[in-house]
Design a protein around this motif. Sequence first.
Motif, PDB file in Angstrom:
ATOM      1  N   SER A 321       0.836  -1.209   0.000  1.00  0.00           N
ATOM      2  CA  SER A 321       0.000   0.000   0.000  1.00  0.00           C
ATOM      3  C   SER A 321       0.865   1.251   0.000  1.00  0.00           C
ATOM      4  CB  SER A 321      -0.920  -0.008   1.230  1.00  0.00           C
ATOM      5  OG  SER A 321      -1.632   1.202   1.321  1.00  0.00           O
ATOM      6  N   ILE A 322       1.911   1.277   0.845  1.00  0.00           N
ATOM      7  CA  ILE A 322       2.792   2.445   0.901  1.00  0.00           C
ATOM      8  C   ILE A 322       3.565   2.580  -0.412  1.00  0.00           C
ATOM      9  CG2 ILE A 322       4.769   3.504   2.069  1.00  0.00           C
ATOM     10  CD1 ILE A 322       3.889   2.181   4.630  1.00  0.00           C
ATOM     11  N   ALA A 323       4.067   1.448  -0.936  1.00  0.00           N
ATOM     12  CA  ALA A 323       4.820   1.491  -2.190  1.00  0.00           C
ATOM     13  C   ALA A 323       3.934   1.986  -3.336  1.00  0.00           C
ATOM     14  CB  ALA A 323       5.369   0.097  -2.513  1.00  0.00           C
ATOM     15  N   LEU A 324       2.702   1.488  -3.401  1.00  0.00           N
ATOM     16  CA  LEU A 324       1.790   1.878  -4.472  1.00  0.00           C
ATOM     17  C   LEU A 324       1.466   3.372  -4.396  1.00  0.00           C
ATOM     18  CD1 LEU A 324       0.154   0.535  -6.806  1.00  0.00           C
ATOM     19  CD2 LEU A 324      -1.794   0.476  -5.240  1.00  0.00           C
ATOM     20  N   GLU A 325       1.176   3.846  -3.183  1.00  0.00           N
ATOM     21  CA  GLU A 325       0.898   5.275  -3.000  1.00  0.00           C
ATOM     22  C   GLU A 325       2.110   6.114  -3.406  1.00  0.00           C
ATOM     23  OE1 GLU A 325       0.411   8.517   0.586  1.00  0.00           O
ATOM     24  OE2 GLU A 325      -0.101   6.437   1.022  1.00  0.00           O
ATOM     25  N   THR A 326       3.301   5.658  -3.014  1.00  0.00           N
ATOM     26  CA  THR A 326       4.518   6.432  -3.267  1.00  0.00           C
ATOM     27  C   THR A 326       4.802   6.561  -4.760  1.00  0.00           C
ATOM     28  OG1 THR A 326       5.464   5.757  -1.142  1.00  0.00           O
ATOM     29  CG2 THR A 326       7.001   6.551  -2.807  1.00  0.00           C
ATOM     30  N   VAL A 327       4.695   5.442  -5.495  1.00  0.00           N
ATOM     31  CA  VAL A 327       4.989   5.535  -6.935  1.00  0.00           C
ATOM     32  C   VAL A 327       3.883   6.311  -7.657  1.00  0.00           C
ATOM     33  CG1 VAL A 327       6.420   3.461  -7.001  1.00  0.00           C
ATOM     34  CG2 VAL A 327       3.962   3.245  -7.450  1.00  0.00           C
ATOM     35  N   TYR A 328       2.648   6.169  -7.205  1.00  0.00           N
ATOM     36  CA  TYR A 328       1.534   6.902  -7.827  1.00  0.00           C
ATOM     37  C   TYR A 328       1.744   8.411  -7.708  1.00  0.00           C
ATOM     38  CZ  TYR A 328      -3.281   8.567  -8.542  1.00  0.00           C
ATOM     39  OH  TYR A 328      -4.397   9.234  -8.985  1.00  0.00           O
ATOM     40  N   GLN A 329       2.129   8.853  -6.500  1.00  0.00           N
ATOM     41  CA  GLN A 329       2.353  10.275  -6.263  1.00  0.00           C
ATOM     42  C   GLN A 329       3.690  10.740  -6.838  1.00  0.00           C
ATOM     43  OE1 GLN A 329      -0.578  11.521  -5.130  1.00  0.00           O
ATOM     44  NE2 GLN A 329      -0.133  12.002  -2.999  1.00  0.00           N
ATOM     45  N   GLY A 330       4.736   9.943  -6.588  1.00  0.00           N
ATOM     46  CA  GLY A 330       6.089  10.371  -6.930  1.00  0.00           C
ATOM     47  C   GLY A 330       6.364  10.408  -8.422  1.00  0.00           C
ATOM     48  N   LEU A 331       5.727   9.513  -9.180  1.00  0.00           N
ATOM     49  CA  LEU A 331       5.956   9.484 -10.624  1.00  0.00           C
ATOM     50  C   LEU A 331       4.794  10.082 -11.402  1.00  0.00           C
ATOM     51  CD1 LEU A 331       7.623   5.954 -11.007  1.00  0.00           C
ATOM     52  CD2 LEU A 331       8.734   8.189 -10.977  1.00  0.00           C
ATOM     53  N   ASP A 332       3.825  10.640 -10.694  1.00  0.00           N
ATOM     54  CA  ASP A 332       2.668  11.279 -11.355  1.00  0.00           C
ATOM     55  C   ASP A 332       1.936  10.314 -12.278  1.00  0.00           C
ATOM     56  OD1 ASP A 332       2.363  13.787 -10.337  1.00  0.00           O
ATOM     57  OD2 ASP A 332       3.775  14.740 -11.691  1.00  0.00           O
ATOM     58  N   PHE A 333       1.781   9.065 -11.839  1.00  0.00           N
ATOM     59  CA  PHE A 333       1.063   8.089 -12.658  1.00  0.00           C
ATOM     60  C   PHE A 333      -0.386   8.517 -12.873  1.00  0.00           C
ATOM     61  CE2 PHE A 333       3.965   4.469 -11.112  1.00  0.00           C
ATOM     62  CZ  PHE A 333       4.660   4.436 -12.319  1.00  0.00           C
ATOM     63  N   SER A 334      -0.942   8.169 -14.036  1.00  0.00           N
ATOM     64  CA  SER A 334      -2.383   8.326 -14.253  1.00  0.00           C
ATOM     65  C   SER A 334      -3.123   7.272 -13.432  1.00  0.00           C
ATOM     66  CB  SER A 334      -2.732   8.138 -15.731  1.00  0.00           C
ATOM     67  OG  SER A 334      -2.050   9.069 -16.529  1.00  0.00           O
ATOM     68  N   ARG A 335      -2.557   6.055 -13.426  1.00  0.00           N
ATOM     69  CA  ARG A 335      -3.150   4.942 -12.672  1.00  0.00           C
ATOM     70  C   ARG A 335      -2.043   4.083 -12.093  1.00  0.00           C
ATOM     71  NH1 ARG A 335      -6.596   3.044 -17.814  1.00  0.00           N
ATOM     72  NH2 ARG A 335      -4.440   3.068 -18.568  1.00  0.00           N
TER      73      ARG A 335
END
Length: 475
Positions: A321-335
């Motif tokens: 959960s933390i890893a998913l949130e971090t990459v979503y925010q940190g890399l500006d993913f669409s999804r």
Amino acid sequence: MQGDMPGFAKAISSILGAMRGEDESDFNMTQTVLSDPVLTQKVLRLANSGMYSAFGQHVNTVSKAVLVLGTEAIGHLALGLKLIEELSVAGAGAGSSSAHIEMEKAVLAGMVAQQVASSANSRHAEEAVVCSLLHSLGRMMITFYMPERWSQMQEIAGVDKEDQAAPQVLGLTMEEVGSAAATHWGLPKNLISGMRIVAPAEPGAEVSHADWIAGLSTMSARCAESLWHDDEAGALEVKRITESYSGMLGVAPEQMGEAIEKAREAAVNDLSIAPLSKPAERRAKALAKTRQRAAGNKILLSGLADMRDLVDSASPGQMVSIALETVYQGLDFSRAVAFVRNRREGRYAAKMCFGEGVKEKLGEMVFDDAYEPNVFHAALNSDRVIFIENARDPKFAAKLPAWWKATLSEARSFVILPLLSNLQPAGFIYGDWDESFPPIQLSQTEFGLLNDMRALVVKAVERRHQLEAVGNRVG
């Protein structure tokens, strides 16, 4: 009436759903908070406030904040802040200065409650904060929905004394208006009870938990009313209010004064039109902050710090959960989507996600773990981060599986982070960018940080396997 607030009603529904202990409620709460950037920042600020300094950890992700504070605490905070935000947006549209003033006073009351609850070492600080935010809900509702009635009450009783004329003009007290609105939205009963106006208890009287919360919210709202003006008369009134509620709340007057001064200092930066906030200075600071965008990979580094703090105690699911949130925010993913392998069923299935429209497709993101010649199995077999710059290249189409084409084909570029434990795939994290983003290139530094993140998730998986093995031997 100018109609209900559908945005707030929808937000309440998702927040209460996450608080009711549905499946993966921690992750649901993280999703709910992250869907709102303003709320995200306020949750992280609270998690890092003096109230929680005993944890001795810096909290960089909402996932970790939920672990530190708990789903219920985050839910209470989210409810109050979402209401203030929704009314603020609506009030701005209506151009009502009275509505703005009442909202700022409510925010200030929440700050006072947070500091005083911290001084009292209360275990129910977030409940107290949200009750204080909502204490003046009746006033906020009338200034936004019925500004002409508000003016009428001011003509009868005077500015800042509108409550006295409410029964005559509305047929209800302001407290009854607020309680009716909270009940209509389905807010929890403990929060509605905490919105009550409560007079200071007699010395030595026993104070119930519900009365303590309501007493704190009453005191905070009255202090906010006086602090907002930032004048000498207001300062004297704050002193009188704190002395009268001191015994009931179990906080010495001097200690309460210090707590309220901290709230006042915080308000200078957080409020925008209150006299004490010095609006012109605040606007200049905000502009400077907007211009200095955080450089490089700060979000990825912060998320990694959270993961290192928790790797020996968090479950694999919490680490993902933390890893998913971090990459979503940190890399500006669409999804961003986390997939987990179920060895008994012989398949991979999507379990957690961020991004618009992806949750509805989660059930379709399933595929067999038997090897097929596509990019996902290739990533899992190679145990390295895969970056696909142009997923729409016709030559690449054969390497994309049918389930991806049916659910995620809007992506232009994507990344796969395989998670292997003892050379066996346990799952993977997927993130993509749609065409609304400029062409993407990942740096070597970012690849390195993603690999560090993978290693920490895998460490949590292996720790769980070791614990299970020990348990089986003992059993």
